[in-house]
Design an enzyme around this catalytic site. Structure first.
Site, PDB file in Angstrom:
ATOM      1  N   SER A  52     -44.062  -0.219 -32.628  1.00 45.12           N
ATOM      2  CA  SER A  52     -43.519  -0.681 -34.091  1.00 45.12           C
ATOM      3  C   SER A  52     -44.726  -2.453 -34.282  1.00 45.12           C
ATOM      4  CB  SER A  52     -42.055  -0.992 -34.321  1.00 45.12           C
ATOM      5  OG  SER A  52     -41.708   0.273 -33.814  1.00 45.12           O
TER       6      SER A  52
HETATM    7  N1  SAM Z   1     -40.183   1.141 -30.584  1.00 43.54           N
HETATM    8  C1  SAM Z   1     -41.316   2.221 -30.015  1.00 43.54           C
HETATM    9  C2  SAM Z   1     -41.851   0.792 -29.936  1.00 43.54           C
HETATM   10  O1  SAM Z   1     -41.664  -1.081 -29.254  1.00 43.54           O
HETATM   11  O2  SAM Z   1     -43.077   1.197 -29.328  1.00 43.54           O
HETATM   12  C3  SAM Z   1     -41.933   2.170 -30.846  1.00 43.54           C
HETATM   13  C4  SAM Z   1     -41.405   3.541 -31.941  1.00 43.54           C
HETATM   14  S1  SAM Z   1     -42.564   4.928 -32.524  1.00 43.54           S
HETATM   15  C5  SAM Z   1     -42.380   3.248 -34.099  1.00 43.54           C
HETATM   16  C6  SAM Z   1     -41.627   6.158 -32.742  1.00 43.54           C
HETATM   17  C7  SAM Z   1     -40.670   6.710 -31.553  1.00 43.54           C
HETATM   18  O3  SAM Z   1     -39.993   7.838 -31.788  1.00 43.54           O
HETATM   19  C8  SAM Z   1     -41.956   7.403 -30.917  1.00 43.54           C
HETATM   20  O4  SAM Z   1     -42.541   7.623 -29.786  1.00 43.54           O
HETATM   21  C9  SAM Z   1     -41.537   9.003 -31.423  1.00 43.54           C
HETATM   22  O5  SAM Z   1     -41.690  10.275 -30.569  1.00 43.54           O
HETATM   23  C10 SAM Z   1     -40.335   8.720 -31.339  1.00 43.54           C
HETATM   24  N2  SAM Z   1     -39.160   9.641 -31.616  1.00 43.54           N
HETATM   25  C11 SAM Z   1     -39.271  10.828 -33.091  1.00 43.54           C
HETATM   26  N3  SAM Z   1     -38.331  11.655 -32.593  1.00 43.54           N
HETATM   27  C12 SAM Z   1     -37.530  11.462 -31.299  1.00 43.54           C
HETATM   28  C13 SAM Z   1     -36.567  11.836 -31.038  1.00 43.54           C
HETATM   29  N4  SAM Z   1     -35.763  12.674 -31.960  1.00 43.54           N
HETATM   30  N5  SAM Z   1     -35.950  11.496 -30.310  1.00 43.54           N
HETATM   31  C14 SAM Z   1     -36.493  10.157 -29.513  1.00 43.54           C
HETATM   32  N6  SAM Z   1     -37.291   9.879 -29.644  1.00 43.54           N
HETATM   33  C15 SAM Z   1     -37.809  10.172 -30.756  1.00 43.54           C
END
Ligand code: SAM
Length: 204
Positions: A52
């Protein structure tokens, strides 16, 4: 990054600014992206996902109003960066990621940065972690089509859920408090996140 991209915008919580100052973001991005680690941008981390943007991490942490000792569920581990910032704020963090390869990399990143008390779990974060509930706070770093009810129910009374809610292209970052009258949306600002994929998210 903290001075120019966060403090000069509208991040005012000194604890959050200090936490972002302390977490080395370069340890959470792939080698080829390291020179861009302190840009205020989401960067690719593989598997079609991103770390993010620091501003959004700051926004989420500020909105969550974390206090030391809080039990926090971080949904969408990605690189582990946001989980590290939450841990730096003194929270006891469990973070959940649906893509096993990313969870494994996040564990390595967190260990390299010295945050080995963060617990990384693989699974569908839309279902939360009922066996670890209730949580003081839940931070979601991917966009949900509507308020994720199961996550809301895993908050303690007065607990906070911060989640982007809306369509796949644009959402509002909502801050929801669990109250006796039901979900109270206390704040909402425009944002853009990758979709939350799962039972209470967008379909696969
Ligand atoms: N906050 C994280 C960081 O600091 O690196 C980045 C998050 S990224 C924008 C969103 C993440 O949510 C991705 O790695 C994606 O695989 C995960 N994701 C999407 N749907 C999800 C779910 N149902 N359960 C867990 N993770 C999920």
């Amino acid at each position: 990054m903290v001075e120019h991209q966060l403090r000069r915008r509208d991040i005012v919580d000194e604890d959050v600014l200090r936490a972002l100052e302390r977490v080395p973001r370069e340890l959470f991005v792939p080698e080829r992206e390291r020179r861009r680690a302190y840009e205020d941008a989401a960067l690719p981390i593989g598997q079609g996902q991103t770390i993010s943007q620091p501003y959004m991490v700051a926004r989420i942490c500020e909105a969550l109003a974390v206090r030391p000792g809080w039990r926090v569920l971080d949904v969408g581990t990605g690189s582990g960066y946001q989980a590290a910032v939450l841990a730096e704020l003194g929270a006891e963090v469990v973070t959940i990621e649906r893509i096993a390869e990313l969870a494994e990399q996040a564990r390595a990143n967190l260990a390299a940065a010295g945050y080995d008390r963060v617990d990384v779990v693989v699974g569908d974060g839309t279902l939360g972690l009922p066996e670890r509930a209730p949580f003081d706070g839940i931070a979601v770093a991917a966009a949900a089509p509507e308020l994720p009810q199961t996550l809301y129910e895993q908050l303690r009374p007065g607990g906070r859920l911060v989640v982007p809610v809306g369509g796949q292209r644009a959402q509002r970052l909502e801050v929801i408090v669990r109250s006796p009258e039901g979900p109270a949306v206390v704040h909402s600002v425009p944002c853009r996140f990758v979709p939350l994929v799962g039972v209470e998210g967008f379909g696969r």
